[in-house]
Design a protein around this motif. Structure first.
Motif, mmCIF file in Angstrom:
data_model
loop_
_atom_site.group_PDB
_atom_site.id
_atom_site.type_symbol
_atom_site.label_atom_id
_atom_site.label_comp_id
_atom_site.label_asym_id
_atom_site.label_seq_id
_atom_site.Cartn_x
_atom_site.Cartn_y
_atom_site.Cartn_z
ATOM 1 N N PHE A 25 -14.021 -21.527 -28.383
ATOM 2 C CA PHE A 25 -13.387 -22.844 -28.272
ATOM 3 C C PHE A 25 -12.235 -22.765 -27.288
ATOM 4 O O PHE A 25 -11.643 -21.705 -27.102
ATOM 5 N N TYR A 26 -11.898 -23.900 -26.699
ATOM 6 C CA TYR A 26 -10.662 -23.952 -25.935
ATOM 7 C C TYR A 26 -9.523 -23.711 -26.910
ATOM 8 O O TYR A 26 -9.513 -24.261 -28.007
ATOM 9 N N ASN A 27 -8.571 -22.912 -26.520
ATOM 10 C CA ASN A 27 -7.453 -22.541 -27.378
ATOM 11 C C ASN A 27 -6.373 -23.620 -27.291
ATOM 12 O O ASN A 27 -5.281 -23.401 -26.786
ATOM 13 N N SER A 28 -6.714 -24.795 -27.778
ATOM 14 C CA SER A 28 -5.833 -25.942 -27.634
ATOM 15 C C SER A 28 -5.980 -26.882 -28.831
ATOM 16 O O SER A 28 -7.060 -27.427 -29.070
ATOM 17 N N CYS A 29 -4.888 -27.069 -29.568
ATOM 18 C CA CYS A 29 -4.882 -27.994 -30.696
ATOM 19 C C CYS A 29 -5.160 -29.408 -30.182
ATOM 20 O O CYS A 29 -4.639 -29.822 -29.140
ATOM 21 N N ARG A 30 -5.932 -30.161 -30.917
ATOM 22 C CA ARG A 30 -6.276 -31.522 -30.497
ATOM 23 C C ARG A 30 -5.131 -32.500 -30.702
ATOM 24 O O ARG A 30 -5.193 -33.639 -30.247
ATOM 25 N N HIS A 31 -4.054 -32.093 -31.340
ATOM 26 C CA HIS A 31 -2.917 -32.971 -31.554
ATOM 27 C C HIS A 31 -1.995 -33.006 -30.336
ATOM 28 O O HIS A 31 -1.828 -34.033 -29.701
ATOM 29 N N ARG A 32 -1.428 -31.854 -29.992
ATOM 30 C CA ARG A 32 -0.470 -31.788 -28.880
ATOM 31 C C ARG A 32 -0.842 -30.770 -27.805
ATOM 32 O O ARG A 32 -0.081 -30.555 -26.871
ATOM 33 N N GLY A 33 -1.992 -30.107 -27.980
ATOM 34 C CA GLY A 33 -2.451 -29.163 -26.962
ATOM 35 C C GLY A 33 -1.856 -27.772 -27.045
ATOM 36 O O GLY A 33 -2.110 -26.942 -26.183
ATOM 37 N N ALA A 34 -1.086 -27.492 -28.077
ATOM 38 C CA ALA A 34 -0.506 -26.154 -28.236
ATOM 39 C C ALA A 34 -1.598 -25.160 -28.617
ATOM 40 O O ALA A 34 -2.617 -25.535 -29.207
ATOM 41 N N PRO A 35 -1.432 -23.881 -28.291
ATOM 42 C CA PRO A 35 -2.429 -22.877 -28.654
ATOM 43 C C PRO A 35 -2.588 -22.744 -30.169
ATOM 44 O O PRO A 35 -1.607 -22.840 -30.906
ATOM 45 N N VAL A 36 -3.810 -22.526 -30.619
ATOM 46 C CA VAL A 36 -4.055 -22.254 -32.035
ATOM 47 C C VAL A 36 -4.152 -20.753 -32.282
ATOM 48 O O VAL A 36 -4.121 -20.310 -33.423
ATOM 49 N N VAL A 37 -4.267 -19.979 -31.217
ATOM 50 C CA VAL A 37 -4.276 -18.518 -31.294
ATOM 51 C C VAL A 37 -3.290 -18.003 -30.261
ATOM 52 O O VAL A 37 -3.340 -18.391 -29.099
ATOM 53 N N ARG A 38 -2.390 -17.123 -30.692
ATOM 54 C CA ARG A 38 -1.401 -16.564 -29.767
ATOM 55 C C ARG A 38 -1.567 -15.059 -29.578
ATOM 56 O O ARG A 38 -1.018 -14.501 -28.652
ATOM 57 N N LYS A 45 -8.824 -16.425 -41.276
ATOM 58 C CA LYS A 45 -9.782 -17.330 -41.903
ATOM 59 C C LYS A 45 -9.641 -18.745 -41.369
ATOM 60 O O LYS A 45 -10.521 -19.572 -41.542
ATOM 61 N N ARG A 46 -8.519 -19.000 -40.709
ATOM 62 C CA ARG A 46 -8.245 -20.308 -40.104
ATOM 63 C C ARG A 46 -7.500 -20.114 -38.803
ATOM 64 O O ARG A 46 -6.828 -19.112 -38.599
ATOM 65 N N LEU A 47 -7.581 -21.112 -37.952
ATOM 66 C CA LEU A 47 -6.827 -21.147 -36.700
ATOM 67 C C LEU A 47 -5.808 -22.258 -36.856
ATOM 68 O O LEU A 47 -6.174 -23.414 -37.091
ATOM 69 N N THR A 48 -4.538 -21.938 -36.768
ATOM 70 C CA THR A 48 -3.491 -22.911 -37.064
ATOM 71 C C THR A 48 -2.517 -23.060 -35.906
ATOM 72 O O THR A 48 -1.966 -22.079 -35.419
ATOM 73 N N CYS A 49 -2.305 -24.291 -35.493
ATOM 74 C CA CYS A 49 -1.333 -24.600 -34.452
ATOM 75 C C CYS A 49 0.071 -24.406 -35.016
ATOM 76 O O CYS A 49 0.377 -24.884 -36.109
ATOM 77 N N GLN A 50 0.917 -23.730 -34.277
ATOM 78 C CA GLN A 50 2.275 -23.504 -34.752
ATOM 79 C C GLN A 50 3.193 -24.698 -34.515
ATOM 80 O O GLN A 50 4.310 -24.729 -35.009
ATOM 81 N N TYR A 51 2.715 -25.688 -33.785
ATOM 82 C CA TYR A 51 3.549 -26.845 -33.475
ATOM 83 C C TYR A 51 3.702 -27.770 -34.684
ATOM 84 O O TYR A 51 4.799 -28.016 -35.152
ATOM 85 N N HIS A 52 2.593 -28.298 -35.201
ATOM 86 C CA HIS A 52 2.627 -29.166 -36.379
ATOM 87 C C HIS A 52 1.702 -28.686 -37.488
ATOM 88 O O HIS A 52 1.388 -29.444 -38.405
ATOM 89 N N SER A 53 1.193 -27.463 -37.364
ATOM 90 C CA SER A 53 0.370 -26.807 -38.402
ATOM 91 C C SER A 53 -0.981 -27.449 -38.659
ATOM 92 O O SER A 53 -1.529 -27.309 -39.755
ATOM 93 N N TRP A 54 -1.554 -28.127 -37.666
ATOM 94 C CA TRP A 54 -2.931 -28.549 -37.827
ATOM 95 C C TRP A 54 -3.758 -27.276 -37.893
ATOM 96 O O TRP A 54 -3.532 -26.339 -37.135
ATOM 97 N N SER A 55 -4.735 -27.218 -38.800
ATOM 98 C CA SER A 55 -5.533 -26.003 -38.907
ATOM 99 C C SER A 55 -7.020 -26.311 -38.823
ATOM 100 O O SER A 55 -7.484 -27.374 -39.220
ATOM 101 N N TYR A 56 -7.733 -25.331 -38.287
ATOM 102 C CA TYR A 56 -9.153 -25.452 -37.988
ATOM 103 C C TYR A 56 -9.906 -24.305 -38.629
ATOM 104 O O TYR A 56 -9.408 -23.176 -38.703
ATOM 105 N N GLY A 57 -11.135 -24.579 -39.076
ATOM 106 C CA GLY A 57 -11.995 -23.524 -39.592
ATOM 107 C C GLY A 57 -12.574 -22.727 -38.435
ATOM 108 O O GLY A 57 -12.476 -23.114 -37.266
ATOM 109 N N LEU A 58 -13.223 -21.610 -38.749
ATOM 110 C CA LEU A 58 -13.826 -20.786 -37.709
ATOM 111 C C LEU A 58 -15.020 -21.466 -37.054
ATOM 112 O O LEU A 58 -15.509 -21.015 -36.032
ATOM 113 N N ASP A 59 -15.463 -22.573 -37.625
ATOM 114 C CA ASP A 59 -16.523 -23.379 -37.003
ATOM 115 C C ASP A 59 -15.929 -24.425 -36.056
ATOM 116 O O ASP A 59 -16.658 -25.200 -35.444
#
Length: 94
Positions: A25-38, A45-59
């Motif tokens: 996946f593109y390493n970009s949260c759909r909220h503000r575009g911050a990386p979900v992986v650093r 078990k999850r990919l979580t944006c550090q900006y506002h904590s939106w989290s995504y499953g491995l799917d």
């Protein structure tokens, strides 16, 4: 363990391996575009944006949005991570 080639950029995409598939996946949260992986590599078990904590499953599906009530009409089904084409091969196969 899944690793990107040594000359591959670390942050433009993230790789996820599950029992059934390898996905990228593109390493970009759909909220503000911050990386979900650093990190360059690791497990989660999850990919979580550090900006506002939106989290995504491995799917790539959006799993959690803190304070979701603040986003009137938020369509979480359409806000998963954007997939990147990913192919796998076997060593020695042609």
């Amino acid at each position: 363990m899944i690793t990107a080639p040594s000359n591959a950029p670390v942050h433009p995409s993230c790789w996820c391996a599950a029992r059934t598939a390898v996905r990228a996946f593109y390493n970009s949260c759909r909220h503000r575009g911050a990386p979900v992986v650093r990190e360059a590599c690791g497990t989660s078990k999850r990919l979580t944006c550090q900006y506002h904590s939106w989290s995504y499953g491995l799917d790539g599906e959006l799993r959690a949005v803190p304070d979701e009530r603040s986003f009137s009409g938020l369509d979480t089904d359409s806000l998963g991570l954007v997939p990147v084409r990913c192919e796998t091969g076997r060593a020695g196969s042609s």
